[in-house]
Each structure stands twice: as C-alpha cells, then as structure tokens.
Design a protein around this motif. Structure first.
Motif, short mmCIF file in Angstrom:
data_model
loop_
_atom_site.label_atom_id
_atom_site.label_comp_id
_atom_site.label_asym_id
_atom_site.label_seq_id
_atom_site.Cartn_x
_atom_site.Cartn_y
_atom_site.Cartn_z
N GLU A 50 -33.38 27.55 -10.88
CA GLU A 50 -34.40 26.41 -10.77
C GLU A 50 -35.75 27.00 -10.01
OE1 GLU A 50 -34.94 22.13 -8.76
OE2 GLU A 50 -33.04 23.32 -8.68
N VAL A 51 -36.90 26.79 -10.38
CA VAL A 51 -38.12 27.22 -9.70
C VAL A 51 -38.24 26.09 -8.51
CG1 VAL A 51 -40.58 27.38 -9.72
CG2 VAL A 51 -39.23 28.10 -11.71
N LEU A 52 -38.25 26.62 -7.21
CA LEU A 52 -38.53 26.10 -6.06
C LEU A 52 -40.03 25.84 -5.75
CD1 LEU A 52 -35.66 27.13 -3.95
CD2 LEU A 52 -35.71 25.24 -5.49
N GLY A 53 -40.95 26.87 -6.07
CA GLY A 53 -42.24 26.89 -5.69
C GLY A 53 -42.97 28.01 -6.30
N GLU A 54 -44.31 27.80 -6.37
CA GLU A 54 -45.10 29.28 -6.63
C GLU A 54 -46.22 29.39 -5.55
OE1 GLU A 54 -46.44 28.10 -10.57
OE2 GLU A 54 -44.65 28.72 -11.46
N PHE A 96 -44.07 32.19 3.05
CA PHE A 96 -43.49 31.70 1.65
C PHE A 96 -42.27 32.59 1.41
CE2 PHE A 96 -43.34 31.95 -3.01
CZ PHE A 96 -43.05 30.65 -3.34
N ALA A 97 -42.05 33.79 1.74
CA ALA A 97 -40.85 34.71 1.51
C ALA A 97 -39.94 34.73 2.57
CB ALA A 97 -41.46 36.13 1.14
N GLU A 98 -40.30 34.04 3.59
CA GLU A 98 -39.27 34.06 4.89
C GLU A 98 -37.72 33.80 4.22
OE1 GLU A 98 -38.94 32.78 9.52
OE2 GLU A 98 -40.59 32.03 8.08
N GLY A 99 -36.65 34.56 4.72
CA GLY A 99 -35.37 34.40 4.56
C GLY A 99 -34.91 34.50 2.94
N THR A 100 -35.75 35.03 2.07
CA THR A 100 -35.16 35.24 0.93
C THR A 100 -35.35 36.55 0.51
OG1 THR A 100 -37.74 35.40 0.18
CG2 THR A 100 -36.80 33.37 0.26
N THR A 101 -34.72 36.87 -0.73
CA THR A 101 -34.41 38.00 -1.31
C THR A 101 -35.66 38.53 -2.14
OG1 THR A 101 -32.12 38.08 -1.07
CG2 THR A 101 -33.17 39.62 -2.80
#
Length: 574
Positions: A50-54, A96-101
């Motif tokens: 699922e897309v959460l944001g762009e 925006f990318a914090e805590g992600t892969t």
C-alpha cells in the motif's frame, strides 16, 4: 536455484509485509556525486503493498543544467529557477525516510548523491537498510525473462508506469518492480528483511560445488581463462593476484547473472602467469579479441572498430570504412560505432565544404550539381566549377583538421550551436554538440595513439614491489616484452637481454599499425602513471601543438563522456 533459510524462533526477523520502504530516485546534472548536483528528488513510501505517501520536488542545483541533461530529463534552467535548493529539500527528504528501508534502482548512484549532500550540509550519512532492485533482479531473473536489468526494461515487464528520467515517475515504476521481485523471492522462502538480505548475498550451489577449481591457481599477476569440458574459453579475465580473483567467482560477492550461469558450465580454470600487471592487461585483451569467449562483453570484437577515411582520389570525400589500407588516404579514428563516425563526419562537413556524394568524380565529369552547391556547402566539381587544384585546398584543410588541428571544426560547429541556441532550437544544438564531441574525442584519441605508435622502440620502467623495476619494451605501440629486474641488478645487461628477446614487430598502415587501439591505450595509461621512467626512446614522442587534447578537456568539463565499461562487467547503466 536452491536456497535454504535456516533460522530459529529468535531469528525470524521482520516480515517484509511489515517493512516500510521508501523507494526513491534522483535526477542530477551529471554522474559524479562530488562534482554534480541534484535537480529533482522523487520518493514513494509503501508498506504491505500500500502506498502511504509520496515526496517529489525539483531542486535548484545552483549552476546551469547542461543542455544534454535537459534533453534527457526535460528539466530546464527555467523550471528550477524558483525551486528550493538542496539545503532546504534535504531535511524534508530525510524526515520522510526516517525509520524506513531505502530502495533504489542502482542504489549506489542515488545514495552517493544523498551522502554527498549530507556531508556538504552537516547531516550524518543515512544509516538505513538498503535494498537495490538491480541486485535483486540479477538474483531472481533469468536472461530469458529480462535481457538486462535496466529500469526501463523491468518496468515494461512489471509496471504500468513508464520511466522517463523524471524522479517521481521513476520511483513509482521502481515500486512496482520491487513488489514483483519480492513476490518472486517469496517462492524461495524469503519472507523477512533479514532473509532478503541474506538471499542476495548467498552463493549458488554451483558456486559452492566448484570452489575447488581455484585451488591450483598461483598468486601474482596474470590472466585466467574459464574453460568448458571441451577446453573452449568461456571467460577471460586478469588480476594482480590470480588466486584471490579466481576464488571471488565462487563466493556470494559474485552476483552477475551471466557469470553465475557461466560458473554452472565451467570445468577448469587455466591460469597464465605474467611478469607484470601491464603484461596481464595486454594478454587479456589479446585473448578476448582472438578467442571471443561468449561470457565476455568487453573487447570481443576489436575488428568492428570503424574509421573515417578521406579517400585517395582526384576529388576526395569522407567515407566510413572498417579497414585501414596502405594508401595515401587520411584516416580519423578508430570509432566504436558507425553512428559516432557519422557524427564526426557531419562535424567536419560543417567546417570544410567537401563533396558529400558517393560517385567517383574526375576532372572530366559533367553532371548536375546537388542542392549542397546551391547552399554554398560544395564547390560543385561534378559540374566542372571547381578544378582538382582548387578542390585540393579543401582536401588539405580536411586532412589537417583530421590529423593535426581541430580548431576550424570546433569553431565552425560552435558558431552553429550558438546560432541555433539564439533561435531556441535547443535539440538541434544538442545534436551538434554531440557531433562535435565525437569529432574532438576521436581526434584527441588518435593523436595520443599516433604519438606512441610512430616510435619504433621505447623501453620504460616503473618501481616494482621489493625494490626492483618493472621493465617493458614497446614497439610501434605494441607490448613486445616485459620483465621484472631484481633489486640491485645492473640495468644495462638486463635491458639489453629484454630487448634482444622481445617480439619482432612489423608495423602495418595507419595510426595503430601493430596492436589494437585498446592495447596501445593500456600502455599509454601505464606510461602516464606516477613513477614511470623512460629508459630508451627511438624517435620523438610528442603531440601536435594545435592538438585536440586541450579542446577535449574543455568539452569533457561541460559535457562528460559516457562512462567506459567498468572492469567488473555487467553493471547497470541508468
């Protein structure tokens, strides 16, 4: 392909369905993170399909965007003039990318620019886990499914979004590619991020089974040949340490699909020890050119090089040929493609009004002139309006431009580019720029080659490990002999013996009369490396005063040449 995941209840890892990925892409003003800047960032945050944001924004690079980049991406200076600079965009992207892969296609390229921006503006480099869809695709897809791992190729298979060198669209296409590859990885028992990273690094069963083939390979510089059961060469490579390099093919570090495929049919490794690293590099080129192993992509067909020839006839013209003959014609090249030679020919025609028809013309020929005569681009010798002597002035100017001084061509094409730019015909100006680049780079290359290939014999030395000297005998641009003189040995008898046993070289015609252009360029790179000393030189080693090298340096700063094939073949080109 077999893959076994071994784990315990404490090592189950994080399911991929629970991982938040930020799939991102950049557009830049060039290929070097240290020299070029970001012009656009696009990113898509997804979890569980699922897309959460762009996230998407243009970025003011702080310098003009090269015209060829604008043609490629559609991003112009006008579009970014009101865009935020990277110091404003970077914190938002990192948040925006914090805590992600992080996910990217050819991730090393995009991460290199992000890391450079972080370093320039006082942010720590990203410590996120990273998934590279190029590496994953190589592991999961066969060549029958995808002939290469370019994003455009994979998107045609797995995505409805067409990559078009715009950051957000390319990131959206990469999302679809990622989901398709993760679904494929699930069939191999890969369900967690930890398993995914281990899966990418794992050697294949064939790699593990054939590790013994590296056992008898010696250390030291040389060439290695992978052979099949019939003894036919499958792949040729070179290394300064044969054993270590060959062993690497049987580890998880070797991920190239076609090389892993080759490992499946290889039956033996034949090492060829060499005295020096330069000798190994030259022997590799010669073996690839002669044996043409099917798993080598680089240097397999040196005979497919083409030349631009100023023909030897009463009214010469420019012709594209594959062979240099022993005649009085002028030659420029070699070019790696007919397209590049055609570009160079068009550039030269802009400066010198040579005829462009292909018929043979003599002083007695009488036929109607073509449209070029009406445009002032040809003196119409076909109608008898120009004598052989008058036309000869153009022939001499063309030959001088091909062999000695590219300034007239550079000035003529540059003037046309400026005129087109004033008329806002930017695509035509970009095409002329590419033609000029082909001409100048070919001329600079040939002048460097000719300077060395005109020398009957050169002996040069460089420091070797242990205090000795690596000695090479070069004849007409061809490596004729190589050896290592031990520390403390008297140089005169050693050099004399090396010269006496060196290969006899009989030069042929043209700028590269005794070796391939690639071999001579290998030797030139070695000669220009630190510590090399000339021991003997027969003749003069020099470049023309009006040579193309200075203009090539100017062109390369404004319009970098495409990256050459990396020595580790098969890396993706974006």
């Amino acid at each position: 392909m077999d893959y076994v995941v071994q784990g315990t209840l404490d090592e189950l890892g994080t399911p991929l369905s629970q991982i938040t990925f930020v799939v991102f892409d950049l557009e830049t003003t060039g290929v070097s993170a240290g020299e070029h800047a970001i012009t656009e960032i696009g990113a898509v945050k997804v979890r569980g399909g699922e897309v959460l944001g762009e996230f998407g924004t243009l970025v003011d690079p702080g310098s003009p965007i090269p015209p060829f980049i604008s043609v490629l991406t559609g991003i112009t200076d006008t579009m970014v003039v009101a865009a935020p600079k990277i110091e404003s965009v970077l914190p938002s992207f990192l948040e925006f990318a914090e805590g992600t892969t992080l996910v990217a296609h050819n991730a090393g390229f995009d991460l290199g620019f992000i890391k450079a921006a972080c370093a320039a503006h006082g942010y720590p480099p990203p410590a996120h886990p990273v998934v590279d869809t190029v590496v994953l695709a190589r592991k999961l897809l066969t060549r029958d499914e995808a002939p290469n791992c370019k994003l455009s190729t994979l998107a045609r298979i797995f995505s409805k979004t067409e990559p078009r060198h715009r950051a957000l669209a390319d990131a959206q296409a990469t999302v679809d590619v990622l989901h398709a590859l993760l679904e494929r990885a699930g069939s191999f028992g890969v369900h967690t991020l930890e398993e995914l990273r281990g899966f990418v690094r794992a050697p294949t069963p064939e790699q593990r089974r054939k590790r013994h083939l590296a056992d008898g390979v010696p250390t030291g510089p040389g060439v290695y040949v992978f052979e099949d059961e019939r003894g036919d060469p499958l792949y040729v490579g070179k290394s300064t340490n044969l054993r270590n390099r060959v062993r690497s093919y049987f580890t998880a570090g070797e991920t190239r699909p076609r090389i892993r495929e080759m490992i499946g049919i290889v039956e033996r490794v034949r090492p060829i020890a060499c005295a020096t690293a330069l000798e190994a590099e030259v022997r590799e080129l010669r073996l690839i050119g002669s044996a043409k192993p099917r798993y080598n992509r680089r240097s397999r067909f040196p005979e497919k090089m083409v030349w631009l020839k100023l023909t030897d006839e009463p009214f010469p013209r420019l012709s594209i040929v594959r062979e240099v003959k022993d005649d009085d014609a002028g030659y420029l090249g070699p070019f790696t493609s007919t397209r590049a030679a055609e570009d160079a020919r068009t550039a030269l025609h802009e400066a010198v009004p040579l005829r462009q028809c292909t018929e043979k013309i003599t002083s007695r020929t009488r036929r109607s002139a073509c449209a070029l005569a009406g445009l002032g681009r040809c003196g119409a010798p076909c109608e008898g309006r120009q004598s052989a002597e008058e036309y000869g002035l153009h022939t001499a100017a063309a030959r001088r431009a091909m062999e000695l001084d590219v300034t007239p061509v550079f000035s003529a094409v540059q003037a046309r580019m400026e005129r087109l730019a004033l008329e806002q015909r930017y695509e035509e100006a970009a095409a002329d720029r590419d033609r000029l680049a082909s001409y100048v780079r070919a001329s600079a290359r040939m002048q460097r080659l000719s300077a060395l290939t005109s020398i009957p014999q050169m002996v040069a030395a460089s420091p070797a490990a242990g205090g000795g000297w690596q000695i090479h005998v070069i004849r007409y641009g061809r490596l004729a002999s190589a050896g290592v003189m031990p520390r403390g040995a008297h140089p005169t008898p050693f050099v004399d013996a090396l010269v006496a046993t060196a290969e006899t070289v009989v030069p042929g015609p043209g700028p590269v009369p005794a070796a391939s252009a690639e071999e001579t360029e290998c030797i030139l790179r070695w000669l220009e490396s630190p510590g090399v000393r000339l021991v003997q030189v027969e003749g003069t080693w020099s470049l023309p005063a009006g040579g193309a090298g200075r203009l090539r340096a100017r062109l390369d700063r404004a319009h970098p040449a495409p990256e050459p094939h990396r020595r580790r073949e098969g890396r993706p080109m974006r």
